[in-house]
Design an enzyme around this catalytic site. Sequence first.
Site: not given
Length: 512
Positions: A56, A83-84, A169, A171, A227, A368
């Site tokens: 964040g 992180c945060y 990070h 990710e 979708d 998606k």
Amino acid sequence: MEQPRPVVVIDFGGQYTQLIARRVREMNVYSVIVPCHVRFDDLVRMSPQAIIFSGGPASVYAPASPTSDERVLRLGVPLLGICYGLQWMAAKLGGKVERADRREYGFAQLEVSPPTELLADLPSPLRVWNSHGDHVTEVPPGFRVTGRTENAVSAIENSAARMYAVEFHPEVRHTDRGCDILRRFVLDIAKAKPNWFPQSFIEETVERVREQVGDARALCALSGGVDSAVAATLVGRAIGDRLTCVFVNNGLLRKNEFEQVTRSLQDRVKLRVCAVDRSDRCLARLRGVVDPEQKRKIIGEEFIRVFEDEARAVGDVEFLVQGTLYPDVIESVSVRGPAATIKSHHNVGGLPANLKFRLIEPLRELFKDEVRAVGRELGLDGAILNRQPFPGPGLAVRIVGEVTEERLRMVREADAVVLEEVRAAGLYDRLWQSFAVLLPVSSVGVMGDSRTYASTIAVRAVESDDGMTADWAKLPAGVLERISTGIVNKVEGVNRVVFDITSKPPGTIEWE
Ligand code: XMP
């Protein structure tokens, strides 16, 4: 079938929060995102297998910085702070976090200090991606430092309490072996069950929709995109021909699109599709209109009218199927404020509230790429599954100026050439979108021995993850050349082709 227990991502407003949940789901483990102010009772009710605290932009010591109920730290499930998330955990568990002398943004080298459970078996130093201004100056009791960068403590853990935290990070792709670190936490440490497969999602959703709808009827608007096609197919499996799908030809679709989409959904997945041709009416109403917002409004109104007519014709429709996706429903901690409306988007989600239907949104939990995986499992046509996005107002927003039959013909033919060449070069799936735009500009040219004065086509091709930002695609010169020659040769009325080299921002993807 029961809903799988999630790995819960607690969102502190980080820019990569969605990415964390996606990475977890890539391991076939169910993951959901909740805002950090989630009620503790609600969190307990979700029965998480593990919890990840996101990054964040705030500083944990800043007034009103995002926080979460501290009882979550004693829940007894494995915890990972990022992180945060690390700073928040450290601050709440008795450590100390301070503003760093040197902020760390971008790449850093992580020196791993064994023993460590989370970072075991990784090379050291490891290239990681950082983005923080604060750092831990005192490690909370029970924790040890398991990794450092040049300037800061970068990883801590208390393996007895199954609490782990990293400053970088894992990710993002820029962190080497980042996915392995997340896998280690989710699969090895938390022992989360990889039971999130398209097949189980389909079975569970079909069952749920069947219960929800009972004997009633439902209506679904198809756009030709993935979708709405997947949403309709799932509901179709549940309630059969009590689902009616409406696919409107507003005259603004691409070459052969109306016939192809209709045929594919009827033949392959056996949906009951009402293909409604309103092109004459729609084009008549667009005559003389040049303002982009006005065009969108007219097309939206026509679409709603068709929809109302069909609902009346079917009679007794109680439910409306929509292809809403997870990124649209995550109640994220917004740090950017309400997004400014840049263009009014007309799509199936834009139906007015006074249409008195109850909603079925079978894709509300999916990203998606997961929708595509479900669609594949359901047997949908590759042409629909991998289709590049196409805007609701169709070719109207790719014709700058008035929409006429003649100008539609030019943009449609040019678009077909762009797509043909992009496909032939094997680039279609790599591009977010690639298409032609007709400009209200004529210029002088020469063809054979004669002078021409004809229209201009702009070619647009972009790469993007979500359409929110985009880079213009560096198409190979050979492909551009074939597109240019193909358009000028095949599309009567066009004598010039230009290539749009604007990214988003500052441009938008569509021209109108
Ligand atoms: P822009 O042009 O705003 O587009 O950069 C971002 C993405 O959204 C698509 N788009 C639309 N989709 N109805 C839709 O369903 C619309 O009115 C609409 N306008 C833009 C656009 O194609 C791109 O993928």
